[in-house]
Design a protein around this motif. Structure first.
Motif, short mmCIF file in Angstrom:
data_model
loop_
_atom_site.label_atom_id
_atom_site.label_comp_id
_atom_site.label_asym_id
_atom_site.label_seq_id
_atom_site.Cartn_x
_atom_site.Cartn_y
_atom_site.Cartn_z
N LYS A 238 18.32 -4.74 -52.12
CA LYS A 238 19.17 -4.10 -51.12
C LYS A 238 18.91 -4.70 -49.74
CE LYS A 238 19.92 0.46 -53.24
NZ LYS A 238 19.23 0.27 -54.51
N LEU A 239 17.64 -4.96 -49.43
CA LEU A 239 17.30 -5.53 -48.13
C LEU A 239 17.79 -6.97 -48.02
CD1 LEU A 239 13.68 -4.10 -47.71
CD2 LEU A 239 15.77 -3.32 -46.57
N GLU A 240 17.70 -7.72 -49.11
CA GLU A 240 18.19 -9.10 -49.10
C GLU A 240 19.71 -9.13 -48.85
OE1 GLU A 240 14.91 -11.20 -52.07
OE2 GLU A 240 16.85 -10.54 -52.86
N ASP A 241 20.42 -8.22 -49.51
CA ASP A 241 21.88 -8.16 -49.32
C ASP A 241 22.22 -7.81 -47.87
OD1 ASP A 241 22.24 -8.78 -51.97
OD2 ASP A 241 22.64 -6.72 -52.61
N LEU A 242 21.50 -6.84 -47.32
CA LEU A 242 21.77 -6.42 -45.94
C LEU A 242 21.44 -7.53 -44.96
CD1 LEU A 242 22.59 -4.28 -43.90
CD2 LEU A 242 20.24 -3.41 -43.96
N ALA A 243 20.29 -8.17 -45.14
CA ALA A 243 19.88 -9.24 -44.23
C ALA A 243 20.87 -10.40 -44.26
CB ALA A 243 18.48 -9.72 -44.57
N LEU B 120 23.16 0.15 -33.04
CA LEU B 120 23.95 0.58 -34.20
C LEU B 120 23.06 0.78 -35.42
CD1 LEU B 120 26.77 1.17 -35.41
CD2 LEU B 120 26.89 -1.27 -36.00
N ASP B 121 23.11 1.97 -35.99
CA ASP B 121 22.29 2.32 -37.15
C ASP B 121 23.13 2.19 -38.42
OD1 ASP B 121 20.59 3.38 -39.03
OD2 ASP B 121 20.33 5.31 -38.02
N ILE B 122 22.81 1.20 -39.25
CA ILE B 122 23.45 1.07 -40.56
C ILE B 122 22.55 1.74 -41.59
CG2 ILE B 122 24.07 -0.53 -42.41
CD1 ILE B 122 25.20 -2.40 -40.45
N LYS B 123 23.05 2.78 -42.22
CA LYS B 123 22.25 3.55 -43.18
C LYS B 123 22.06 2.78 -44.48
CE LYS B 123 22.53 6.92 -40.21
NZ LYS B 123 21.38 7.36 -39.39
N SER B 124 23.13 2.17 -44.96
CA SER B 124 23.06 1.35 -46.18
C SER B 124 24.31 0.50 -46.28
CB SER B 124 22.93 2.22 -47.42
OG SER B 124 22.97 1.43 -48.60
N THR C 164 23.81 10.30 -46.61
CA THR C 164 24.31 10.89 -45.38
C THR C 164 25.48 11.84 -45.53
OG1 THR C 164 25.98 9.20 -44.88
CG2 THR C 164 23.70 8.70 -44.27
N GLY C 165 26.14 11.84 -46.71
CA GLY C 165 27.33 12.66 -46.88
C GLY C 165 28.61 11.95 -46.48
N MET C 166 28.49 10.69 -46.01
CA MET C 166 29.65 9.89 -45.64
C MET C 166 29.43 8.45 -46.09
SD MET C 166 30.80 11.04 -41.78
CE MET C 166 32.13 9.82 -41.81
N GLY C 167 30.54 7.74 -46.33
CA GLY C 167 30.44 6.33 -46.67
C GLY C 167 30.20 5.49 -45.42
N ASN C 168 30.21 4.16 -45.58
CA ASN C 168 29.86 3.28 -44.47
C ASN C 168 31.05 2.54 -43.86
OD1 ASN C 168 30.49 1.25 -46.29
ND2 ASN C 168 28.36 0.69 -46.71
N LEU D 163 25.46 4.56 -51.95
CA LEU D 163 24.14 4.98 -51.51
C LEU D 163 24.22 5.62 -50.12
CD1 LEU D 163 21.09 5.14 -51.82
CD2 LEU D 163 20.94 2.80 -50.94
N CYS D 164 25.05 5.06 -49.26
CA CYS D 164 25.24 5.61 -47.93
C CYS D 164 25.76 7.05 -48.03
CB CYS D 164 26.20 4.75 -47.13
SG CYS D 164 26.37 5.22 -45.39
N PHE D 165 26.72 7.26 -48.91
CA PHE D 165 27.27 8.60 -49.10
C PHE D 165 26.20 9.57 -49.60
CE2 PHE D 165 29.46 12.04 -51.19
CZ PHE D 165 30.53 12.32 -50.34
N SER D 166 25.37 9.11 -50.52
CA SER D 166 24.32 9.96 -51.06
C SER D 166 23.28 10.30 -50.00
CB SER D 166 23.64 9.27 -52.25
OG SER D 166 22.64 10.09 -52.81
#
Length: 255
Positions: A176-181, A125-129, A139-143, A134-137
């Motif tokens: 951003k990486l800390e939040d994702l992790a 599974l690929d999480i863009k953001s 990829t053109g779609m939200g998460n 930011l994900c929308f910016s």
């Protein structure tokens, strides 16, 4: 007659898309328009070659002895854009005793993707953001669909390898990486996090398709930035795989 699908390409001896040696089927069609996509030629649903499940399975079975310790991965594009084809192919492969994996961004709503997620052995599974804007910016779609997919995979206790692309000035930022992790650390279904350094090796395809490549000025991550990113995820107790530039280049299929 078995279901037909649009196939972009195949890789008969893949080593990057799941455990062991794998046969990788790249399907046409994707709703996302990732700024760093290295296969924009997979976006069009009508591209590629029309093949039946029978035809694909027959070719895969000719490699069965080679992939017996690995399996088959459905990739793309976004394989969940062809859910009926993906489901029948997965079921046929499982009947043949072949391990299956799905490489997806989870951008397809669960009401469409759920049968495929239930059937497949594991999901990449690929999480863009984690940041929806930011994900929308990017990829053109939200998460929302992606995060719903991850929650569902947790609920059904599906094996997950999580992927995340490190793009300087976009996703490769400490906070951003800390939040994702921190977010990912609560999901017991995640066996490892694969961090993918941004590269421009697919830029020529954008030019061939007469598309504007907006990240041409973005530099590839430095060794120090990659070390920082790895340490953030490891501090959260996550197993981390860092894919090298040379390995990532093998994903860049010739159009």
């Amino acid at each position: 007659m078995s279901i037909q699908g649009n196939i972009h390409s195949v890789e008969s001896f893949g080593t990057l898309d799941g455990p062991g040696l794998r046969y990788v089927v790249f399907l046409q069609g994707c709703s996302l328009r990732c700024r760093y996509c290295h296969n924009p030629d997979t976006w069009n649903m009508k591209g590629g070659t029309l093949q039946s499940v029978d035809e694909v399975v027959d070719d895969i079975l000719s490699y069965k002895n080679f992939i017996k310790n690995g399996g088959v991965t459905l990739s793309g594009g976004e394989p969940l854009r062809q859910p009926a084809f993906s489901l029948e192919l997965i079921n046929r492969l499982k009947q043949a005793g072949i391990h299956t994996a799905l490489d997806t961004a989870g951008s397809v709503p669960l009401e469409i993707s759920r049968p495929v997620l239930d059937a497949v052995d594991m999901v990449l599974l690929d999480i863009k953001s984690l940041d929806d804007k930011l994900c929308f910016s990017l990829t053109g779609m939200g998460n929302a669909n992606t995060l719903a997919t991850l929650s569902y995979l947790q609920n059904i206790n599906k094996r997950v390898w999580l992927r995340h692309v490190l793009v300087p000035s976009w996703t490769l930022e400490e906070k951003k990486l800390e939040d994702l992790a921190s977010f990912l650390s609560s999901f017991s279904c995640i066996e490892q996090v694969e961090l993918l350094p941004y590269h421009r090796m697919g830029q020529y395809k954008w030019e061939q398709l007469h598309l504007a490549y907006s990240l041409s000025d973005v530099k590839e991550p430095t060794r120090e930035e990659l070390t920082m990113a790895r340490s953030i995820f490891e501090k959260q107790g996550l197993s981390v795989l860092m894919t090298s530039y040379k390995e990532e280049q093998s994903r860049n299929k010739a159009g």
